[in-house]
Design a protein around this motif. Sequence first.
Motif, PDB file in Angstrom:
ATOM      1  N   TRP A  99       0.832  -1.194   0.000  1.00 44.45           N
ATOM      2  CA  TRP A  99       0.000   0.000   0.000  1.00 44.45           C
ATOM      3  C   TRP A  99       0.871   1.250   0.000  1.00 44.45           C
ATOM      4  N   GLN A 100       0.306   2.326  -0.537  1.00 45.50           N
ATOM      5  CA  GLN A 100       1.060   3.568  -0.633  1.00 45.50           C
ATOM      6  C   GLN A 100       0.195   4.773  -0.253  1.00 45.50           C
ATOM      7  N   PHE A 101       0.759   5.627   0.588  1.00 49.04           N
ATOM      8  CA  PHE A 101       0.159   6.910   0.953  1.00 49.04           C
ATOM      9  C   PHE A 101       0.903   8.005   0.206  1.00 49.04           C
ATOM     10  N   GLU A 102       0.144   8.897  -0.427  1.00 52.26           N
ATOM     11  CA  GLU A 102       0.752  10.050  -1.088  1.00 52.26           C
ATOM     12  C   GLU A 102      -0.003  11.310  -0.693  1.00 52.26           C
ATOM     13  N   ALA A 103       0.720  12.372  -0.404  1.00 48.65           N
ATOM     14  CA  ALA A 103       0.101  13.657  -0.098  1.00 48.65           C
ATOM     15  C   ALA A 103       1.165  14.739  -0.118  1.00 48.65           C
ATOM     16  N   TYR A 104       0.723  15.966  -0.238  1.00 48.08           N
ATOM     17  CA  TYR A 104       1.595  17.124  -0.072  1.00 48.08           C
ATOM     18  C   TYR A 104       1.409  17.656   1.341  1.00 48.08           C
ATOM     19  N   GLY A 105       2.521  17.811   2.047  1.00 46.27           N
ATOM     20  CA  GLY A 105       2.486  18.269   3.426  1.00 46.27           C
ATOM     21  C   GLY A 105       3.147  19.629   3.595  1.00 46.27           C
ATOM     22  N   TYR A 106       2.760  20.309   4.673  1.00 44.76           N
ATOM     23  CA  TYR A 106       3.295  21.637   4.982  1.00 44.76           C
ATOM     24  C   TYR A 106       3.300  21.797   6.494  1.00 44.76           C
ATOM     25  N   VAL A 107       4.437  22.220   7.034  1.00 38.71           N
ATOM     26  CA  VAL A 107       4.555  22.438   8.483  1.00 38.71           C
ATOM     27  C   VAL A 107       5.063  23.858   8.708  1.00 38.71           C
ATOM     28  N   PRO A 108       4.297  24.701   9.408  1.00 32.67           N
ATOM     29  CA  PRO A 108       4.742  26.073   9.655  1.00 32.67           C
ATOM     30  C   PRO A 108       5.825  26.138  10.719  1.00 32.67           C
ATOM     31  N   SER A 109       6.622  27.174  10.653  1.00 30.88           N
ATOM     32  CA  SER A 109       7.713  27.340  11.614  1.00 30.88           C
ATOM     33  C   SER A 109       7.155  27.432  13.033  1.00 30.88           C
ATOM     34  N   LEU A 139      12.309  16.859   9.504  1.00 28.63           N
ATOM     35  CA  LEU A 139      11.357  15.748   9.499  1.00 28.63           C
ATOM     36  C   LEU A 139      12.136  14.465   9.728  1.00 28.63           C
ATOM     37  N   TYR A 140      11.696  13.696  10.729  1.00 25.74           N
ATOM     38  CA  TYR A 140      12.411  12.483  11.140  1.00 25.74           C
ATOM     39  C   TYR A 140      11.560  11.235  10.902  1.00 25.74           C
ATOM     40  N   TYR A 141      12.242  10.115  10.720  1.00 25.41           N
ATOM     41  CA  TYR A 141      11.622   8.800  10.850  1.00 25.41           C
ATOM     42  C   TYR A 141      11.744   8.426  12.322  1.00 25.41           C
ATOM     43  N   TYR A 142      10.581   8.381  12.990  1.00 25.82           N
ATOM     44  CA  TYR A 142      10.570   8.382  14.451  1.00 25.82           C
ATOM     45  C   TYR A 142      11.437   9.557  14.902  1.00 25.82           C
ATOM     46  N   ARG A 143      12.477   9.329  15.684  1.00 25.33           N
ATOM     47  CA  ARG A 143      13.380  10.433  15.996  1.00 25.33           C
ATOM     48  C   ARG A 143      14.821  10.001  15.718  1.00 25.33           C
ATOM     49  N   ARG A 144      14.957   9.107  14.721  1.00 22.30           N
ATOM     50  CA  ARG A 144      16.257   8.521  14.458  1.00 22.30           C
ATOM     51  C   ARG A 144      16.910   9.058  13.194  1.00 22.30           C
ATOM     52  N   ASN A 145      16.185   9.051  12.093  1.00 22.94           N
ATOM     53  CA  ASN A 145      16.758   9.402  10.794  1.00 22.94           C
ATOM     54  C   ASN A 145      16.113  10.678  10.266  1.00 22.94           C
ATOM     55  N   VAL A 146      16.912  11.629   9.827  1.00 26.96           N
ATOM     56  CA  VAL A 146      16.383  12.847   9.219  1.00 26.96           C
ATOM     57  C   VAL A 146      15.935  12.526   7.793  1.00 26.96           C
ATOM     58  N   ILE A 147      14.663  12.780   7.515  1.00 27.44           N
ATOM     59  CA  ILE A 147      14.098  12.535   6.188  1.00 27.44           C
ATOM     60  C   ILE A 147      14.165  13.798   5.332  1.00 27.44           C
ATOM     61  N   LEU A 148      13.959  14.951   5.976  1.00 23.87           N
ATOM     62  CA  LEU A 148      13.966  16.225   5.261  1.00 23.87           C
ATOM     63  C   LEU A 148      14.427  17.313   6.208  1.00 23.87           C
ATOM     64  N   SER A 149      15.445  18.064   5.788  1.00 21.54           N
ATOM     65  CA  SER A 149      15.935  19.208   6.555  1.00 21.54           C
ATOM     66  C   SER A 149      15.299  20.496   6.037  1.00 21.54           C
ATOM     67  N   ASN A 150      15.364  21.549   6.860  1.00 19.25           N
ATOM     68  CA  ASN A 150      14.782  22.846   6.473  1.00 19.25           C
ATOM     69  C   ASN A 150      13.343  22.676   6.003  1.00 19.25           C
ATOM     70  N   LEU A 151      12.584  22.069   6.853  1.00 16.18           N
ATOM     71  CA  LEU A 151      11.219  21.643   6.533  1.00 16.18           C
ATOM     72  C   LEU A 151      10.211  22.788   6.481  1.00 16.18           C
ATOM     73  N   TYR A 152      10.371  23.764   7.352  1.00 14.64           N
ATOM     74  CA  TYR A 152       9.307  24.729   7.618  1.00 14.64           C
ATOM     75  C   TYR A 152       8.910  25.569   6.399  1.00 14.64           C
ATOM     76  N   ASN A 153       7.594  25.837   6.351  1.00 18.07           N
ATOM     77  CA  ASN A 153       7.017  26.850   5.464  1.00 18.07           C
ATOM     78  C   ASN A 153       7.177  26.552   3.974  1.00 18.07           C
ATOM     79  N   LYS A 154       7.163  25.264   3.624  1.00 15.78           N
ATOM     80  CA  LYS A 154       7.184  24.916   2.204  1.00 15.78           C
ATOM     81  C   LYS A 154       6.501  23.566   2.011  1.00 15.78           C
ATOM     82  N   TRP A 155       5.853  23.416   0.864  1.00 18.40           N
ATOM     83  CA  TRP A 155       5.173  22.176   0.557  1.00 18.40           C
ATOM     84  C   TRP A 155       6.181  21.126   0.105  1.00 18.40           C
ATOM     85  N   PHE A 156       5.939  19.879   0.506  1.00 18.07           N
ATOM     86  CA  PHE A 156       6.752  18.747   0.059  1.00 18.07           C
ATOM     87  C   PHE A 156       5.823  17.587  -0.266  1.00 18.07           C
TER      88      PHE A 156
END
Length: 222
Positions: A99-109, A139-156
């Motif tokens: 199964w696959q989940f797809e979406a555009y996410g956004y996290v404000p600072s 953005l982390y996988y749990y709190r172990r691996n960084v998935i995306l740096s400089n996350l804030y205020n942009k869609w991914f």
Amino acid sequence: MNSHSNFMFYISLVFLFVYKAMGSEPIDTTLGFVSQPLGRSNFRIQKPYDLPVDQRYSFIKGVHKLWVFKTDKPHSRKSKTNPRTEIRIQGYDYSSGVWQFEAYGYVPSGTTGVSVMQVFGSKPPYATTTMLTVYNNNLYYYRRNVILSNLYNKWFRLNVIHDVEGNSVKIYINGVLRLEDRPGRSGPNVHHYFKCGVYSQNDGSSYMESRWKDIKIFRLSD
């Protein structure tokens, strides 16, 4: 083509192969998958039990906005979990297949110490197969691996592929593979579903928010 040109051509092919193998090139993760019909009835909003939905969730111009305060109540009177406002995808619970989940996410600072996406269900003693969390602009996988740096205020664009029998999870950001967890936390007869929103974790900010759009669910075709 002379021998030098031949050599440089083959070297270029080798580098291209390695580049793709490392997951550095965006790909279409949905090839071979079948999109599942989704409507508003598939989006169950979990929010503090003592508040109406519109005080913690809005859906405007195709964007789901979810927010919660650290001091909010849990999602039910009997729950002892931290406060949350999440979209629980219903109608596509699964215990087998890919199964696959797809979406555009956004996290404000300012939002930190929060889970923004889950693959719920796991073999004991865990509750989730996947949890993506936000801490201090990462953005982390749990709190172990960084998935995306400089996350804030942009869609991914987020794609999470869960292979139940293969006991693996692949996480893509903007079409690029950022993590593969194998073996994962799947197990026989485990009930799974997808969630996104905000779910307070340790060291959470006083206010937490995430936004989501173009949410899609796919299943690998037989």
